[in-house]
Motif scaffolding. Structure first.
Motif, PDB file in Angstrom:
ATOM      1  N   TYR A  15     -42.727  -4.805  95.677  1.00  0.00           N
ATOM      2  CA  TYR A  15     -43.472  -6.056  95.033  1.00  0.00           C
ATOM      3  C   TYR A  15     -43.893  -7.283  96.051  1.00  0.00           C
ATOM      4  O   TYR A  15     -43.168  -7.462  96.955  1.00  0.00           O
ATOM      5  N   TRP A  17     -46.161 -10.647  96.853  1.00  0.00           N
ATOM      6  CA  TRP A  17     -47.022 -12.061  96.206  1.00  0.00           C
ATOM      7  C   TRP A  17     -48.292 -11.964  96.388  1.00  0.00           C
ATOM      8  O   TRP A  17     -49.122 -12.356  95.575  1.00  0.00           O
ATOM      9  N   SER A  44     -48.937  -6.954  88.627  1.00  0.00           N
ATOM     10  CA  SER A  44     -47.708  -7.420  87.695  1.00  0.00           C
ATOM     11  C   SER A  44     -47.779  -8.519  87.133  1.00  0.00           C
ATOM     12  O   SER A  44     -46.961  -9.162  86.282  1.00  0.00           O
ATOM     13  N   PRO A  46     -46.662 -12.943  88.253  1.00  0.00           N
ATOM     14  CA  PRO A  46     -44.994 -13.130  88.973  1.00  0.00           C
ATOM     15  C   PRO A  46     -43.943 -12.386  88.005  1.00  0.00           C
ATOM     16  O   PRO A  46     -44.021 -12.512  86.829  1.00  0.00           O
ATOM     17  N   LEU A  47     -42.989 -12.052  88.781  1.00  0.00           N
ATOM     18  CA  LEU A  47     -41.792 -11.258  88.039  1.00  0.00           C
ATOM     19  C   LEU A  47     -40.705 -12.380  87.586  1.00  0.00           C
ATOM     20  O   LEU A  47     -40.398 -13.339  88.454  1.00  0.00           O
ATOM     21  N   ALA A  48     -40.364 -12.231  86.387  1.00  0.00           N
ATOM     22  CA  ALA A  48     -39.382 -13.392  85.943  1.00  0.00           C
ATOM     23  C   ALA A  48     -37.795 -13.007  86.506  1.00  0.00           C
ATOM     24  O   ALA A  48     -37.656 -11.903  86.938  1.00  0.00           O
ATOM     25  N   ALA A  49     -37.027 -14.081  86.695  1.00  0.00           N
ATOM     26  CA  ALA A  49     -35.976 -13.807  87.194  1.00  0.00           C
ATOM     27  C   ALA A  49     -35.004 -12.605  86.309  1.00  0.00           C
ATOM     28  O   ALA A  49     -35.370 -12.658  84.956  1.00  0.00           O
ATOM     29  N   ALA A  51     -35.879  -9.438  86.410  1.00  0.00           N
ATOM     30  CA  ALA A  51     -36.597  -8.362  86.339  1.00  0.00           C
ATOM     31  C   ALA A  51     -36.167  -7.275  87.057  1.00  0.00           C
ATOM     32  O   ALA A  51     -35.456  -7.406  88.340  1.00  0.00           O
ATOM     33  N   GLN A  66     -41.167  -1.179  85.944  1.00  0.00           N
ATOM     34  CA  GLN A  66     -40.894  -2.643  85.780  1.00  0.00           C
ATOM     35  C   GLN A  66     -40.139  -2.565  84.601  1.00  0.00           C
ATOM     36  O   GLN A  66     -40.729  -2.344  83.590  1.00  0.00           O
ATOM     37  N   ASN A  67     -38.864  -3.147  84.579  1.00  0.00           N
ATOM     38  CA  ASN A  67     -38.237  -3.413  83.086  1.00  0.00           C
ATOM     39  C   ASN A  67     -38.184  -2.016  82.245  1.00  0.00           C
ATOM     40  O   ASN A  67     -38.388  -1.972  81.180  1.00  0.00           O
TER      41      ASN A  67
END
Length: 101
Positions: A15, A17, A44, A46-49, A51, A66-67
Motif C-alpha cells: 500500500y 501513498w 485504492s 486512502p485506507l480507513a483505520a 483496513a 483489501q477487506n
C-alpha cells in the motif's frame, strides 16, 4: 504470503501513498534489489483505520485482498513454499497481525 530466505524471496502486497493518490500493488521479490510487479496497480484511495490487507498464495494464484475483496490477482510459480511474513517501511504501523501455516 509465501516468504523464503528471510523475506528476500516473497510475494509482497504494498500500500503506497503515491503523493496523495494511494494504490495497492502486488510484487514478487527475488533478492534484495529484484522486484517484479504482478498484476495491475489498483487505485485504492486512502485506507480507513482498521483496513485489512492480505496476500494469499493458493497453488499458482497470488492475490492481494483489501477487506476480503480481491483487488489484484496474478499467476506465478516462482515460490512453492514458505512462511507468512510482514514488512513495513518508514512510519508504517501494523496491528493485530496474524499469520497462518
Amino acid at each position: 504470503m509465501r516468504a523464503q530466505n528471510g523475506g528476500l524471496k516473497a510475494y509482497v502486497g504494498i500500500y503506497s501513498w503515491k503523493n496523495g493518490s494511494p494504490v495497492l500493488q502486488l510484487f514478487k521479490r527475488n533478492g534484495s534489489n529484484n522486484w517484479t510487479q504482478l498484476g495491475s496497480t489498483y487505485n485504492s484511495g486512502p485506507l480507513a483505520a482498521g483496513a485489512q490487507l492480505k496476500v494469499t498464495a493458493v497453488g499458482s494464484t497470488i492475490s492481494f485482498l483489501q477487506n476480503g475483496v480481491v483487488r489484484i490477482t496474478a499467476t506465478d510459480t516462482a515460490f512453492t513454499g514458505g512462511a507468512p511474513g510482514i514488512m513495513s517501511y518508514g512510519t508504517g504501523r501494523v496491528d493485530n497481525w496474524a499469520g497462518a501455516a
